[in-house]
Design a protein around this motif. Sequence first.
Motif, PDB file in Angstrom:
ATOM      1  N   ALA A 117     -73.705  11.989  57.397  1.00  0.00           N
ATOM      2  CA  ALA A 117     -74.492  11.010  56.654  1.00  0.00           C
ATOM      3  C   ALA A 117     -75.983  11.549  57.233  1.00  0.00           C
ATOM      4  O   ALA A 117     -77.000  11.783  56.249  1.00  0.00           O
ATOM      5  CB  ALA A 117     -74.416   9.863  56.686  1.00  0.00           C
ATOM      6  N   VAL A 120     -76.901  15.066  56.280  1.00  0.00           N
ATOM      7  CA  VAL A 120     -77.181  15.336  54.753  1.00  0.00           C
ATOM      8  C   VAL A 120     -78.244  14.542  54.381  1.00  0.00           C
ATOM      9  O   VAL A 120     -79.113  15.098  53.469  1.00  0.00           O
ATOM     10  CB  VAL A 120     -76.150  14.443  53.920  1.00  0.00           C
ATOM     11  CG1 VAL A 120     -76.455  14.361  52.457  1.00  0.00           C
ATOM     12  CG2 VAL A 120     -74.715  15.372  54.185  1.00  0.00           C
ATOM     13  N   ARG A 255     -64.014  19.500  46.142  1.00  0.00           N
ATOM     14  CA  ARG A 255     -64.547  18.111  45.781  1.00  0.00           C
ATOM     15  C   ARG A 255     -63.762  17.660  44.586  1.00  0.00           C
ATOM     16  O   ARG A 255     -63.886  16.187  44.464  1.00  0.00           O
ATOM     17  CB  ARG A 255     -65.959  18.413  45.137  1.00  0.00           C
ATOM     18  CG  ARG A 255     -66.861  18.778  46.430  1.00  0.00           C
ATOM     19  CD  ARG A 255     -68.400  18.424  45.704  1.00  0.00           C
ATOM     20  NE  ARG A 255     -68.510  17.148  45.521  1.00  0.00           N
ATOM     21  CZ  ARG A 255     -69.263  16.772  44.512  1.00  0.00           C
ATOM     22  NH1 ARG A 255     -69.670  17.425  43.506  1.00  0.00           N
ATOM     23  NH2 ARG A 255     -69.562  15.347  44.429  1.00  0.00           N
ATOM     24  N   ARG A 357     -67.019  14.258  50.060  1.00  0.00           N
ATOM     25  CA  ARG A 357     -67.389  13.195  49.644  1.00  0.00           C
ATOM     26  C   ARG A 357     -68.859  12.901  49.335  1.00  0.00           C
ATOM     27  O   ARG A 357     -69.090  12.271  48.460  1.00  0.00           O
ATOM     28  CB  ARG A 357     -66.907  11.827  50.576  1.00  0.00           C
ATOM     29  CG  ARG A 357     -65.424  11.501  50.581  1.00  0.00           C
ATOM     30  CD  ARG A 357     -65.205  10.176  51.293  1.00  0.00           C
ATOM     31  NE  ARG A 357     -65.603  10.151  52.573  1.00  0.00           N
ATOM     32  CZ  ARG A 357     -64.979  10.453  53.447  1.00  0.00           C
ATOM     33  NH1 ARG A 357     -63.850  11.388  53.367  1.00  0.00           N
ATOM     34  NH2 ARG A 357     -65.540  10.614  54.738  1.00  0.00           N
ATOM     35  N   ARG A 358     -69.575  13.321  50.419  1.00  0.00           N
ATOM     36  CA  ARG A 358     -71.304  13.021  50.056  1.00  0.00           C
ATOM     37  C   ARG A 358     -71.984  14.225  49.572  1.00  0.00           C
ATOM     38  O   ARG A 358     -73.032  13.939  48.843  1.00  0.00           O
ATOM     39  CB  ARG A 358     -71.790  12.993  51.770  1.00  0.00           C
ATOM     40  CG  ARG A 358     -71.221  11.649  51.949  1.00  0.00           C
ATOM     41  CD  ARG A 358     -71.869  11.555  53.695  1.00  0.00           C
ATOM     42  NE  ARG A 358     -71.332  10.401  54.253  1.00  0.00           N
ATOM     43  CZ  ARG A 358     -72.137   9.096  54.028  1.00  0.00           C
ATOM     44  NH1 ARG A 358     -73.034   9.227  53.444  1.00  0.00           N
ATOM     45  NH2 ARG A 358     -71.617   8.093  54.447  1.00  0.00           N
ATOM     46  N   VAL A 359     -71.562  15.449  49.706  1.00  0.00           N
ATOM     47  CA  VAL A 359     -72.338  16.373  49.132  1.00  0.00           C
ATOM     48  C   VAL A 359     -71.811  17.221  47.792  1.00  0.00           C
ATOM     49  O   VAL A 359     -70.736  17.769  47.805  1.00  0.00           O
ATOM     50  CB  VAL A 359     -72.552  17.516  50.365  1.00  0.00           C
ATOM     51  CG1 VAL A 359     -73.155  18.788  49.880  1.00  0.00           C
ATOM     52  CG2 VAL A 359     -73.169  16.922  51.372  1.00  0.00           C
ATOM     53  N   SER A 360     -72.642  17.358  46.862  1.00  0.00           N
ATOM     54  CA  SER A 360     -72.148  18.044  45.567  1.00  0.00           C
ATOM     55  C   SER A 360     -72.315  19.413  45.725  1.00  0.00           C
ATOM     56  O   SER A 360     -71.811  20.168  44.966  1.00  0.00           O
ATOM     57  CB  SER A 360     -73.003  17.392  44.333  1.00  0.00           C
ATOM     58  OG  SER A 360     -74.240  17.573  44.648  1.00  0.00           O
ATOM     59  N   ARG A 387     -77.201  19.078  48.395  1.00  0.00           N
ATOM     60  CA  ARG A 387     -77.547  18.244  47.219  1.00  0.00           C
ATOM     61  C   ARG A 387     -76.364  16.993  47.287  1.00  0.00           C
ATOM     62  O   ARG A 387     -75.156  17.338  47.404  1.00  0.00           O
ATOM     63  CB  ARG A 387     -77.704  18.780  46.060  1.00  0.00           C
ATOM     64  CG  ARG A 387     -78.932  19.674  45.833  1.00  0.00           C
ATOM     65  CD  ARG A 387     -79.306  20.144  44.584  1.00  0.00           C
ATOM     66  NE  ARG A 387     -79.978  21.465  44.600  1.00  0.00           N
ATOM     67  CZ  ARG A 387     -80.961  21.829  45.249  1.00  0.00           C
ATOM     68  NH1 ARG A 387     -81.647  20.791  45.670  1.00  0.00           N
ATOM     69  NH2 ARG A 387     -81.299  23.063  45.372  1.00  0.00           N
ATOM     70  N   THR A 388     -76.961  15.892  47.074  1.00  0.00           N
ATOM     71  CA  THR A 388     -75.990  14.613  46.881  1.00  0.00           C
ATOM     72  C   THR A 388     -75.765  14.448  45.258  1.00  0.00           C
ATOM     73  O   THR A 388     -76.797  14.931  44.745  1.00  0.00           O
ATOM     74  CB  THR A 388     -76.345  13.593  47.672  1.00  0.00           C
ATOM     75  OG1 THR A 388     -77.664  13.093  47.238  1.00  0.00           O
ATOM     76  CG2 THR A 388     -76.496  13.798  49.050  1.00  0.00           C
ATOM     77  N   GLU A 389     -74.778  13.853  44.882  1.00  0.00           N
ATOM     78  CA  GLU A 389     -74.676  13.531  43.313  1.00  0.00           C
ATOM     79  C   GLU A 389     -76.132  13.009  42.782  1.00  0.00           C
ATOM     80  O   GLU A 389     -76.535  11.925  43.649  1.00  0.00           O
ATOM     81  CB  GLU A 389     -73.806  12.460  43.138  1.00  0.00           C
ATOM     82  CG  GLU A 389     -72.733  12.590  41.947  1.00  0.00           C
ATOM     83  CD  GLU A 389     -72.099  13.876  41.761  1.00  0.00           C
ATOM     84  OE1 GLU A 389     -72.460  14.624  40.968  1.00  0.00           O
ATOM     85  OE2 GLU A 389     -71.024  14.040  42.656  1.00  0.00           O
ATOM     86  N   GLN A 391     -78.952  14.310  42.418  1.00  0.00           N
ATOM     87  CA  GLN A 391     -80.194  14.915  43.061  1.00  0.00           C
ATOM     88  C   GLN A 391     -80.625  16.237  41.989  1.00  0.00           C
ATOM     89  O   GLN A 391     -79.567  16.987  41.740  1.00  0.00           O
ATOM     90  CB  GLN A 391     -79.881  15.514  44.424  1.00  0.00           C
ATOM     91  CG  GLN A 391     -80.335  14.550  45.488  1.00  0.00           C
ATOM     92  CD  GLN A 391     -80.457  15.244  46.702  1.00  0.00           C
ATOM     93  OE1 GLN A 391     -79.642  15.853  47.068  1.00  0.00           O
ATOM     94  NE2 GLN A 391     -81.476  14.977  47.503  1.00  0.00           N
TER      95      GLN A 391
END
Length: 391
Positions: A117, A120, A255, A357-360, A387-389, A391
């Motif tokens: 976290a 990211v 993912r 889980r966190r990063v697209s 990038r995260t979801e 963004q």
Amino acid sequence: MPTSDVDLFADDVLHDPYPALRHLREVAPAIRLTTFDAWVLPRYDHVRTALADHERFSSAHGVGYEDQFNAQMKGTVLASDPPDHTRLRALLSDKLAPKALAGLRTRITALADDLVADAVAKGDFDAVADLAAVFPVTVVAELVGLAEEARGPLLSFADAAFNTFGPFNARAEASIPFVSQMFGYLNTVMVPENLRPDGWAAAIHQAAERGEIEAASVVPLLSAYVIASMDTTINAIGNTILLFARHPQAYQEVRAEPALVGPAFEESLRLESPAQGFFRRTTQPVDIEGITIPADTRVLLSFASANRDERKWQRPEEFLVRRNPVDHVALGYGVHGCAGQGLARLEAQAVLGALVRRVSSIELAGEPVRKLNNVIRGIASLPVTVRTEGQ
Ligand code: HEM
């Protein structure tokens, strides 16, 4: 007798060892390396068979190349054969057993999630310096039982120690001062009064107090666990993040189906084996498909080559996250099969799972810098943009 003058420990080969290893696999199943006083087994079947045959392929002289460095590891799990090895390995087996690991899972997952976290949140970060290198040191230092302020130098030790497993080249030479420091540190810092009583280090000291091992074995044994648990795991995680960055489709597949985190990690271990190989010493002449390796000979078991052997694997050079190559030899095999493999998987899956889980998306933000080491395949720096979801 098949021979080769390739130097498997030279800079250019370490940058990209795979063409040289492919060539060795094509040449013969057992080859004498003329640059050094050693042979190599490059094919999967023979590497795995040798790993299972500690009577003819002994570890008791050490699993590095140089006698002088092997002597430092004498009396450790790595550098012993049964029955000594069985006794030594039992010392920490309950601490690394599935039951003990199950008790660590929540803590390790939470630690990984926090670290990911933080990284990211930056958007751009170095996936080695900010993530892969931080996590195993934190976890292992805690398990060893070290106070926070005593953890500082652990990282430089493991890298240096692995260099001294190779032949005496410039890399091994430059590592000697760090290895001396490591033994000094283990002697002075890792003493019972500085250690948590339920940690790995205390368990080894207690075994010596009970007379189960010689007092002289305490520091070498400690060193084996500290060395084995650090750069291997760090680079396994770094290598996997690099593979994800270079194979965006594979990352999206994982993912979409997070159960693939485990198989993707195994595939990364196969493709970019963090420990590229260890030596054994033959105790008698050994016949490999009509080629005789003499007795008392150093033999490099090339895990990196075995794990890309086209006789064993289809499309061996590709990163296939559904392959789930459970019988790779990146963690060894047989009596010396990695004692910390459950922990390594737990750590890596915690970090990679948190990323997924966190990063697209993960993209390279610059050229990765390879870290050259005589045994370890890894990366010194891996700049990424994530990038995260949304963004
Ligand atoms: C992905 C990370 C890791 C990789 C790739 C790796 C790789 C290996 C390999 C290839 C061996 C076999 C050595 C041989 O055959 O001579 C080994 C042994 C060993 N590993 Fe790991 N390792 C990893 C993580 C760990 C961790 C986290 C620990 C922590 C305890 C650990 C502790 C050991 C020990 C103590 C041995 C010696 C076992 C014996 O000789 O019986 N390793 N490892």
